[in-house]
Design a protein around this motif. Structure first.
Motif: not given
Length: 297
Positions: A9-14, A41-42, A48-51
């Motif tokens: 899982k990436t958020f932008g470049n992270f 937490s990620t 939990t199906g949030v992401y």
């Protein structure tokens, strides 16, 4: 069983999760630990199906969790930061949860008042942080979920209430076979309740295994050697400190295996001890490089 297989899982470049594989056995208490920013937490938000993962799979009993209401209905979740609707009371949230979760138990909710004793018609936003955590446990336990996912759940609770909620959780595990995943920085408390442990760092899983096996496979050794002797070959030493002829070692292996190897150099004395979960965490993350260092200010 909850499973994450090769999840990225990436958020932008992270890159928050990097090919993460995690397995939570059914009917067990699983402790998820790691330094700040490790991705705990990620990972929980995927479970939990949030992401939705960029790649890999996240399943409960081999069923995908994301956008699957029937599966999510079996999951109770307490996040690190509690959110309620601004004017919601406990009675409001009771009706809200009852409409979403078919397993919500009104009788249990009423009985748990004897434990938590919070005002049921006062807006939850007026509660202290600790009271809000108690409200979250009250509601989550009343769901009678098959899986309970907890992200820093005891933060803000006083010592008596911490023991009380853990007792209730363990009773659920024993009586209903509830599966619990707990992420916490309080490793001492996790050590008392967990069957399995996963250690994360940098979005990856360093290791995961039963706690008893983990404690049996790494030991702390104190020994004194004669002046003409050195440590023998064949030890996987994670950390070593020496004061004169007194050695303190952190060694991979069982107590019996390590003792047998060290006996060959005929030490004056040898003492082999199991490691605490906190010590295992420190040395698995990098041995001496992860220890607290003295700093001159």
């Amino acid at each position: 069983m909850l499973e994450m297989k090769n999840v990225t899982k990436t958020f932008g470049n992270f890159k928050a999760l990097d090919d993460l594989t995690l397995t939570v056995p059914s009917g067990r208490v699983y402790g998820l630990v790691g330094p700040n920013g490790a991705g705990k937490s990620t990972a929980i938000r995927h479970l939990t199906g949030v992401y939705r993962p960029d790649s890999g799979s996240v399943t409960m009993d081999e069923q995908p969790i994301y956008e699957n209401p029937a599966v999510k209905a079996a999951i109770g979740y307490i996040p690190d930061e509690i959110f309620y609707y601004p004017s919601a009371t406990l009675e409001d949230m009771r009706r809200f949860y009852r409409g979403i979760y078919p397993t919500f138990d009104d009788g249990l909710f009423d009985r748990l008042y004897d434990v938590f004793q919070l005002p049921r018609r006062t807006p939850i936003r007026r509660f202290s942080k600790g009271m809000q955590k108690q409200a979250a446990f009250w509601l989550a336990l009343s769901l009678c979920p098959k899986y309970m996912l907890l992200d820093e759940p005891l933060d803000g609770l006083d010592p008596v209430m911490r023991r009380q909620v853990m007792k209730l959780l363990l009773a659920d595990v024993a009586e209903r076979g509830t599966t619990v995943l707990v992420s916490s920085h309080n490793l001492r408390e996790l050590e008392d309740v967990c069957d399995h442990v996963g250690i994360m760092n940098g979005g990856r899983m360093l290791l995961q295994r039963p706690l008893s096996e983990l404690q049996d496979s790494t030991v702390k050794v104190q020994l004194a050697l004669p002046e003409d002797r050195e440590l023998p070959e064949g030890l996987e030493i994670l950390h070593k400190s020496v004061t004169g002829r007194l050695y303190q070692l952190i060694v991979r292996g069982t107590a019996e295996e390590v003792t047998n190897v060290l006996a060959a150099v005929q030490p004056f004395f040898i003492d082999v001890l199991p490691l605490t979960l906190e010590e295992i965490f420190i040395y698995e993350l990098g041995g001496a490089d992860s220890e607290i260092k003295d700093t001159i200010l």
